[in-house]
Write a protein that holds these residues in place. Sequence first.
Motif, PDB file in Angstrom:
ATOM      1  N   ASP A  27      40.481   4.195  59.258  1.00 26.78           N
ATOM      2  CA  ASP A  27      41.621   4.739  59.638  1.00 26.78           C
ATOM      3  C   ASP A  27      41.381   6.349  59.115  1.00 26.78           C
ATOM      4  O   ASP A  27      41.876   7.334  59.970  1.00 26.78           O
ATOM      5  CB  ASP A  27      43.042   4.227  59.247  1.00 26.78           C
ATOM      6  N   GLU A  28      40.932   6.584  58.013  1.00 25.28           N
ATOM      7  CA  GLU A  28      40.837   7.787  57.594  1.00 25.28           C
ATOM      8  C   GLU A  28      39.719   8.705  58.368  1.00 25.28           C
ATOM      9  O   GLU A  28      39.815   9.774  58.678  1.00 25.28           O
ATOM     10  CB  GLU A  28      40.276   7.509  56.178  1.00 25.28           C
ATOM     11  N   LEU A  29      38.574   7.879  58.799  1.00 24.29           N
ATOM     12  CA  LEU A  29      37.573   8.390  59.560  1.00 24.29           C
ATOM     13  C   LEU A  29      38.162   8.981  61.054  1.00 24.29           C
ATOM     14  O   LEU A  29      37.986  10.038  61.680  1.00 24.29           O
ATOM     15  CB  LEU A  29      36.475   7.522  59.995  1.00 24.29           C
ATOM     16  N   ALA A  30      39.077   8.110  61.743  1.00 23.15           N
ATOM     17  CA  ALA A  30      39.637   8.353  62.603  1.00 23.15           C
ATOM     18  C   ALA A  30      40.600   9.838  62.560  1.00 23.15           C
ATOM     19  O   ALA A  30      40.680  10.413  63.620  1.00 23.15           O
ATOM     20  CB  ALA A  30      40.643   7.196  63.266  1.00 23.15           C
ATOM     21  N   TYR A  31      41.272   9.552  61.431  1.00 15.31           N
ATOM     22  CA  TYR A  31      42.019  10.984  61.298  1.00 15.31           C
ATOM     23  C   TYR A  31      41.072  12.254  61.230  1.00 15.31           C
ATOM     24  O   TYR A  31      41.663  13.324  61.561  1.00 15.31           O
ATOM     25  CB  TYR A  31      42.956  10.864  59.840  1.00 15.31           C
ATOM     26  N   MET A  35      41.296  15.447  63.439  1.00 13.63           N
ATOM     27  CA  MET A  35      41.273  16.929  63.091  1.00 13.63           C
ATOM     28  C   MET A  35      40.428  17.608  63.563  1.00 13.63           C
ATOM     29  O   MET A  35      40.308  18.903  63.628  1.00 13.63           O
ATOM     30  CB  MET A  35      41.431  17.202  61.512  1.00 13.63           C
ATOM     31  N   LEU A  36      39.154  17.217  63.960  1.00  9.24           N
ATOM     32  CA  LEU A  36      37.961  17.882  64.544  1.00  9.24           C
ATOM     33  C   LEU A  36      38.384  18.185  66.089  1.00  9.24           C
ATOM     34  O   LEU A  36      37.189  18.284  66.998  1.00  9.24           O
ATOM     35  CB  LEU A  36      36.818  17.311  64.435  1.00  9.24           C
ATOM     36  N   ALA A  62      30.137  14.335  67.013  1.00  4.18           N
ATOM     37  CA  ALA A  62      31.444  14.207  65.928  1.00  4.18           C
ATOM     38  C   ALA A  62      31.478  13.567  64.706  1.00  4.18           C
ATOM     39  O   ALA A  62      31.824  13.729  63.564  1.00  4.18           O
ATOM     40  CB  ALA A  62      32.420  14.075  66.807  1.00  4.18           C
ATOM     41  N   ILE A  63      31.074  12.094  65.078  1.00  4.51           N
ATOM     42  CA  ILE A  63      30.857  11.356  63.920  1.00  4.51           C
ATOM     43  C   ILE A  63      29.987  11.598  62.879  1.00  4.51           C
ATOM     44  O   ILE A  63      30.090  11.529  61.728  1.00  4.51           O
ATOM     45  CB  ILE A  63      30.788   9.783  64.388  1.00  4.51           C
ATOM     46  N   SER A  64      28.749  12.153  63.300  1.00  5.25           N
ATOM     47  CA  SER A  64      27.785  12.649  62.487  1.00  5.25           C
ATOM     48  C   SER A  64      28.260  13.701  61.435  1.00  5.25           C
ATOM     49  O   SER A  64      28.250  13.728  60.263  1.00  5.25           O
ATOM     50  CB  SER A  64      26.572  13.102  63.007  1.00  5.25           C
ATOM     51  N   TYR A  65      28.961  14.654  61.876  1.00  7.95           N
ATOM     52  CA  TYR A  65      29.738  15.841  61.413  1.00  7.95           C
ATOM     53  C   TYR A  65      30.720  15.487  60.373  1.00  7.95           C
ATOM     54  O   TYR A  65      30.830  15.781  59.356  1.00  7.95           O
ATOM     55  CB  TYR A  65      30.401  17.021  62.511  1.00  7.95           C
ATOM     56  N   ALA A  66      31.595  14.503  60.958  1.00  3.00           N
ATOM     57  CA  ALA A  66      32.490  14.092  60.102  1.00  3.00           C
ATOM     58  C   ALA A  66      32.186  13.195  58.900  1.00  3.00           C
ATOM     59  O   ALA A  66      32.893  13.229  57.740  1.00  3.00           O
ATOM     60  CB  ALA A  66      33.647  13.104  60.927  1.00  3.00           C
ATOM     61  N   LEU A  67      31.023  12.496  58.885  1.00  5.66           N
ATOM     62  CA  LEU A  67      30.217  11.919  57.842  1.00  5.66           C
ATOM     63  C   LEU A  67      29.459  12.525  57.253  1.00  5.66           C
ATOM     64  O   LEU A  67      28.692  11.937  56.252  1.00  5.66           O
ATOM     65  CB  LEU A  67      29.934  10.646  58.697  1.00  5.66           C
ATOM     66  N   ASP A  68      29.457  13.781  57.454  1.00  2.13           N
ATOM     67  CA  ASP A  68      28.347  14.696  56.582  1.00  2.13           C
ATOM     68  C   ASP A  68      26.960  14.387  56.651  1.00  2.13           C
ATOM     69  O   ASP A  68      26.190  14.251  55.371  1.00  2.13           O
ATOM     70  CB  ASP A  68      28.880  14.848  55.124  1.00  2.13           C
ATOM     71  N   THR A  69      26.547  13.945  57.673  1.00  2.00           N
ATOM     72  CA  THR A  69      25.141  13.612  57.960  1.00  2.00           C
ATOM     73  C   THR A  69      24.924  14.270  59.506  1.00  2.00           C
ATOM     74  O   THR A  69      25.420  15.192  59.987  1.00  2.00           O
ATOM     75  CB  THR A  69      25.012  11.949  58.027  1.00  2.00           C
TER      76      THR A  69
END
Length: 161
Positions: A27-31, A35-36, A62-69
């Motif tokens: 849920d937090e990753l989805a949030y 926001m991105l 997008a997921i890579s950026y959100a996970l700082d990788t």
Amino acid sequence: MPSSLPTSLAVSDAITHYRQLRELTVDELAYVLRMLDHPISADALAEMERCARPVTVDDLVAISYALDTTPAMLLSHIPIDMPEPEGPLATGLPGDVDQVELRAWLEGKTTLDRESRVGWWKERVARLRVRSAHHEEQLQGAYAELRELGDLGPVRRIMFG
């Protein structure tokens, strides 16, 4: 998860791995993705993590950026519980491309044509020889120290009884 899709398996497991490493819930990753301006529902993310839903290139970025990788890290990830691969680590690649070479290719540091691959492996062998020589020197130094300590053994027993 189908074993015939190694890149999909890598990305699915990597999303879970890096999400947990960052201590985020689905849920937090989805949030964060919302926001991105790349909304992916928590249910869709859970399906991606189970390899039940494909990850698009846009999702990957997008997921890579959100996970700082980086996308390269997600694409070249090897699940810890993955058995020895029967084929290539990534879809459509030669079966003898290892994780280090795969990541270098994904990052644009090498190509996978025959000449580049031979050069890559020659360079890697040279680096391993240097590392091996260094370890051999350290080992010989440790043996020398142990021999010196062995010579001091009787003195230690007399002094410290």
